[in-house]
Design a protein around this motif. Structure first.
Motif, mmCIF file in Angstrom:
data_model
loop_
_atom_site.group_PDB
_atom_site.id
_atom_site.type_symbol
_atom_site.label_atom_id
_atom_site.label_comp_id
_atom_site.label_asym_id
_atom_site.label_seq_id
_atom_site.Cartn_x
_atom_site.Cartn_y
_atom_site.Cartn_z
ATOM 1 N N TYR A 88 0.833 -1.206 0.000
ATOM 2 C CA TYR A 88 0.000 0.000 0.000
ATOM 3 C C TYR A 88 0.865 1.252 0.000
ATOM 4 C CZ TYR A 88 0.542 0.586 5.133
ATOM 5 O OH TYR A 88 1.030 0.768 6.398
ATOM 6 N N VAL B 183 -12.553 1.645 5.494
ATOM 7 C CA VAL B 183 -12.637 3.017 4.991
ATOM 8 C C VAL B 183 -13.784 3.753 5.662
ATOM 9 C CG1 VAL B 183 -13.151 4.420 2.951
ATOM 10 C CG2 VAL B 183 -11.568 2.496 2.783
ATOM 11 N N GLY C 272 -12.548 -3.732 2.418
ATOM 12 C CA GLY C 272 -12.031 -4.204 1.145
ATOM 13 C C GLY C 272 -10.618 -4.744 1.271
ATOM 14 N N TYR D 187 -8.763 -4.371 -1.911
ATOM 15 C CA TYR D 187 -8.177 -3.622 -3.015
ATOM 16 C C TYR D 187 -8.771 -2.213 -2.959
ATOM 17 C CZ TYR D 187 -7.414 -8.431 -4.494
ATOM 18 O OH TYR D 187 -7.054 -9.745 -4.532
ATOM 19 N N SER D 188 -7.907 -1.238 -3.139
ATOM 20 C CA SER D 188 -8.427 0.108 -2.909
ATOM 21 C C SER D 188 -7.629 1.147 -3.687
ATOM 22 C CB SER D 188 -8.374 0.434 -1.411
ATOM 23 O OG SER D 188 -8.905 1.705 -1.144
ATOM 24 N N ILE E 94 -7.990 5.560 -3.588
ATOM 25 C CA ILE E 94 -8.753 6.709 -3.083
ATOM 26 C C ILE E 94 -7.952 7.978 -3.385
ATOM 27 C CG2 ILE E 94 -9.665 7.889 -1.043
ATOM 28 C CD1 ILE E 94 -9.929 5.108 0.261
ATOM 29 N N ASN F 72 -13.211 0.870 -2.798
ATOM 30 C CA ASN F 72 -12.670 -0.071 -1.815
ATOM 31 C C ASN F 72 -13.494 -1.346 -1.928
ATOM 32 O OD1 ASN F 72 -10.915 -0.761 0.383
ATOM 33 N ND2 ASN F 72 -12.691 -0.608 1.749
ATOM 34 N N THR F 73 -12.866 -2.414 -2.406
ATOM 35 C CA THR F 73 -13.631 -3.618 -2.736
ATOM 36 C C THR F 73 -12.886 -4.873 -2.304
ATOM 37 O OG1 THR F 73 -14.600 -4.871 -4.577
ATOM 38 C CG2 THR F 73 -12.605 -3.617 -5.037
ATOM 39 N N LEU G 132 -12.297 -3.345 -8.933
ATOM 40 C CA LEU G 132 -11.499 -2.204 -8.482
ATOM 41 C C LEU G 132 -11.743 -0.953 -9.321
ATOM 42 C CD1 LEU G 132 -9.371 -1.357 -6.395
ATOM 43 C CD2 LEU G 132 -7.602 -2.134 -7.976
#
Length: 745
Positions: free
Chosen positions: A599, A638, A663, A665-666, A668, A692-693, A699
């Motif tokens: 990340y 989130v 999530g 995978y994200s 933002i 955010n999934t 995604l």
């Protein structure tokens, strides 16, 4: 009126006598038979920031072409007098004054980017901090150690580091200090000039006493704030006295600040010295103003007041200059001095170290020996060392010894420990008391220990221990224990409460670069439990037993923000890769698997105007897994407005409830427009958009995009930011509100 009349009469009589002398001269007179030119002394009183007004007076003296034979000052007057004595032009002095952030200089506040990384993480969020010494709590001996003042004076007076006799300066000079032991006046006419002036302006209670030539000195204004008689004793004939003193207050309502009370008390003891000084002043220039002794950031206005108040005396000063030049012409000196760029150094010596080894300092300054040393580079190196917080004071001197230029560092190590406290409230983590213990050089040389304890409905204990090795690799450990609860949602509908309880220990190696960048790599152990008050997901129920996890990680951090809250410049970012392994085989087989996550958190503050700051940000995360899930505390949660959360992958999002969306995978994108309405009062417009999934294929799907918007009104108070926010989003269609009071946990 009487003083002005006497001065005019004096100048008139002097002019008449000079004309008489010239008329009576004969060609056969020798040089020795001519009249001796009287000498002129300039005296400047102390008065804190009001002393900036003397720059305006010096401009008038320059315009009049008056040659000054001796100059003296006390406290702030000693700084301006000293700069003029060594050849600074008034315009140059004005530029030097305007180039400083005087609030930071007087408060020993260095740029935040120069503070050590661990200190940024744990420091700067307490209302009160008390030193621990000899296993006892103590009060601070002074409000400031004068670290930044020393640095500034060393720079300003670098051109005369070789001159120890002040009578050898471009204009002979003296200043006044006070012996704190017996209260006696100390006339300073020799020594290291930057240190001499530092002693003269050493406000008692605000700064610690200075050891100067065997005596502990504080501000000379305690006993003699207007040293005319001292200059008279040097054989000076004519005195011009500049005075910014406000005199004794006769109304208790005017004594409404700490500095005004200190000034009133010290004024009692200098009244008689002032009377004698006024009686011996020939041209008295009082400079009255509405500014106080601590209004340093009003330098422009104060210098303007000084010139306006001095300009009416131009005719007297000009008449005096012309009269003296009629006896013997002495042109006004050249004033071209500027701070030195560099000094050649043969050897470096370090004094005052106890717990910190010489090797620590050598990492910073070893290449200085037998080399030209940039003054600004030296200042930066000392600031970096000071930013480590291992020291409460670091100063330096250049000394000529046996034909060599030697650099001496004088080190005063910080108190071994501090106990600090603060209070906090927000709508997500609720109310709490924050207590901190900080220990430096107690558990080993070059060691630091920070312990933050959050007492409240969502308690936490976070402890960092590190061994620092300057530019080399160090080692550290973090223990983090927390328990907190939050709402569970199905869409925008609240369905229950969730609880996280975690015990973790990290061991890592670390390396920092200029206190701005940090690299860490190590192993983290976690003992985690999750609980639902209402079981809405039977799969998640499997997390309700304590389970062990191990995580290998490497992270790279950047923090150059100029302020922790409401920054107007700099970058704050973290790039992290981690690989999580379950050490509970039952859970591993049934629900989770080893997985990796990468990340990036990135925030930047870009100044647009002095009032407006654009603050873009980005968060992106990617999880490598197969058909099972990583541990829950490594999911991406989130929502909420907390910029600092107990779990590193819980990310704020405007208009979305605290950890409303989960999530793996994200991405933002964040944007804030910050406006400083008045000092410390801010408005922030906020807009966030992202996804955010739990599934990679979603995604970049348009149907999964969240967007939120809001407005925050904030006040940067002494207890931390006080904020009220109103916001909305496509996830929650109705308006929501957020309140924060105090430093973030």
């Amino acid at each position: 009126m009487t003083k002005s009349f006497n001065t005019l009469k004096f100048v008139f009589l002097l002019s008449v006598s000079i004309l008489f002398i010239f008329q009576s001269e004969v060609k056969g007179q020798t040089k020795e038979q001519k009249s001796k030119r009287p000498t002129v002394g300039l005296v400047m009183s102390g008065g804190g920031a009001k002393g900036f007004a003397y720059v305006g007076l010096l401009k008038v003296i320059q315009d009049a072409g008056l040659h000054i034979d001796y100059i003296a000052g006390t406290s702030m007057g000693s700084i301006i007098a000293g700069l003029y004595a060594i050849g600074y032009h008034p315009d140059t002095i004005q530029k030097l004054i305007k180039a400083q952030n005087w609030d930071n200089v007087l408060g020993d506040i260095i740029e935040r980017e120069d503070i050590a990384f661990a200190e940024k993480e744990f420091g700067g969020k307490y209302i009160i901090s008390l030193p621990i010494k000899e296993k006892k709590l103590n009060m601070m001996a002074s409000l400031s150690e004068g670290q930044e003042v020393d640095q500034l004076l060393n720079l300003f007076f670098s051109p005369v580091y070789k001159t120890n006799d002040f009578s050898e300066l471009q204009i002979p000079f003296l200043c006044i200090g006070t012996n704190i032991i017996d209260g006696s006046e100390v006339e300073i006419t020799s020594g290291y000039m930057a240190e001499a002036i530092r002693a003269s302006m050493n406000i008692p209670g605000y700064f610690s006493p200075i050891l100067y030539d065997g005596e502990y000195l504080v501000d000379g204004g305690m006993v003699n704030n207007y040293p005319v008689t001292n200059v008279k004793r040097k054989g000076i004939d004519i005195i011009i006295g500049a005075d910014v003193q406000s005199g004794l207050k006769d109304n208790i309502e005017d004594l409404n600040t700490l500095t005004s009370v200190i000034d009133q008390i010290t004024s009692f003891y200098r009244v008689e010295a002032n009377k004698e000084g006024y009686a011996n002043t020939d041209i008295y220039i009082p400079i009255k103003m509405d500014y106080g002794m601590m209004d340093f950031m009003a330098y422009d206005s104060i210098m303007a007041v000084g010139e306006r108040a001095s300009r009416p005396f131009y005719d007297q000063i000009k008449a005096l200059a012309d009269s003296l030049n009629a006896i013997e012409y002495l042109p006004i000196r050249e004033y071209k001095t500027v701070p030195l760029d560099s000094v050649y150094v043969d050897n470096v010596f370090i004094e005052g170290t106890n717990k910190m080894p010489d090797s620590y300092f050598r990492d910073f300054i070893d290449e200085y020996e037998n080399n030209n040393v940039s003054i600004l580079s030296l200042k930066d190196r000392i600031t970096s060392m000071y930013g480590s917080k291992f020291f409460k004071h670091i100063s330096y001197k250049f000394k000529q010894e046996e034909g060599k230029n030697n650099l001496y560092l004088y080190v005063s190590e910080a108190e071994p420990g501090y106990l600090s406290a603060a209070v906090h409230y927000d709508l997500d983590y609720q109310g709490s008391i924050l207590a901190n213990v900080t220990l430096r050089n107690v558990l080993g040389k070059r060691s630091k220990l920070f312990a933050d304890l959050v007492l409240g409905s969502n308690p936490r204990l976070k402890v960092l221990y590190s061994l620092n090795n300057a530019s080399a690799m160090g080692v550290g450990a973090i223990a983090d224990i927390y328990s907190f609860t939050f709402n569970d949602y199905n869409g925008s509908v609240k369905t229950g409460r969730l609880a996280f309880e975690n015990y973790s220990l990290s061991i890592f190696g670390h390396k920092t670069f200029k206190n701005r960048f940090a690299l860490r790599a190590g192993l983290n152990y976690e003992y985690f439990k999750f609980k639902q008050d209402v079981v809405t997901d039977t799969i998640l129920s499997k997390y309700e037993e304590f389970t062990s996890y191990g995580t290998l990680f490497v992270s790279f951090n950047v923090d150059t923000y100029n302020h922790s809250y409401y920054p107007t410049n700099g970058i704050k970012a973290e790039l992290k890769a981690k690989y999580t392994m379950s050490w509970g085989e039952k859970i591993l087989d049934e629900l989770i698997q080893n997985s990796a996550m990468f990340y990036l958190k990135y925030e930047q503050s870009i100044p647009i105007t002095p009032k407006f700051t654009l603050r873009p940000g980005f968060f992106g995360a990617f999880t490598l897994k197969q058909d099972k899930l990583p541990p829950l505390q490594h999911w991406i949660g989130v929502g909420g407005l907390n910029p600092s959360n107990y779990v590193e992958t819980h990310i704020a999002f405007t208009g979305v409830n605290f950890i409303q969306e989960w999530g793996l995978y994200s991405w933002i994108v964040k944007m804030k427009l910050q406006y400083e309405v008045i000092d410390k009062v801010y408005l922030l417009g906020m807009a966030d958009v992202g996804v955010n999934t739990m599934y990679f294929e979603e995604l970049f799907g348009e149907n999964n995009i969240m967007f939120g918007y809001g407005l925050t009104a904030g006040y940067n108070s002494f207890i931390g930011p006080v904020e009220f926010s109103v916001m909305g989003s496509n996830i929650n269609t109705s308006a929501s509100f957020f309140i924060n009071i105090g430093f973030w946990l």
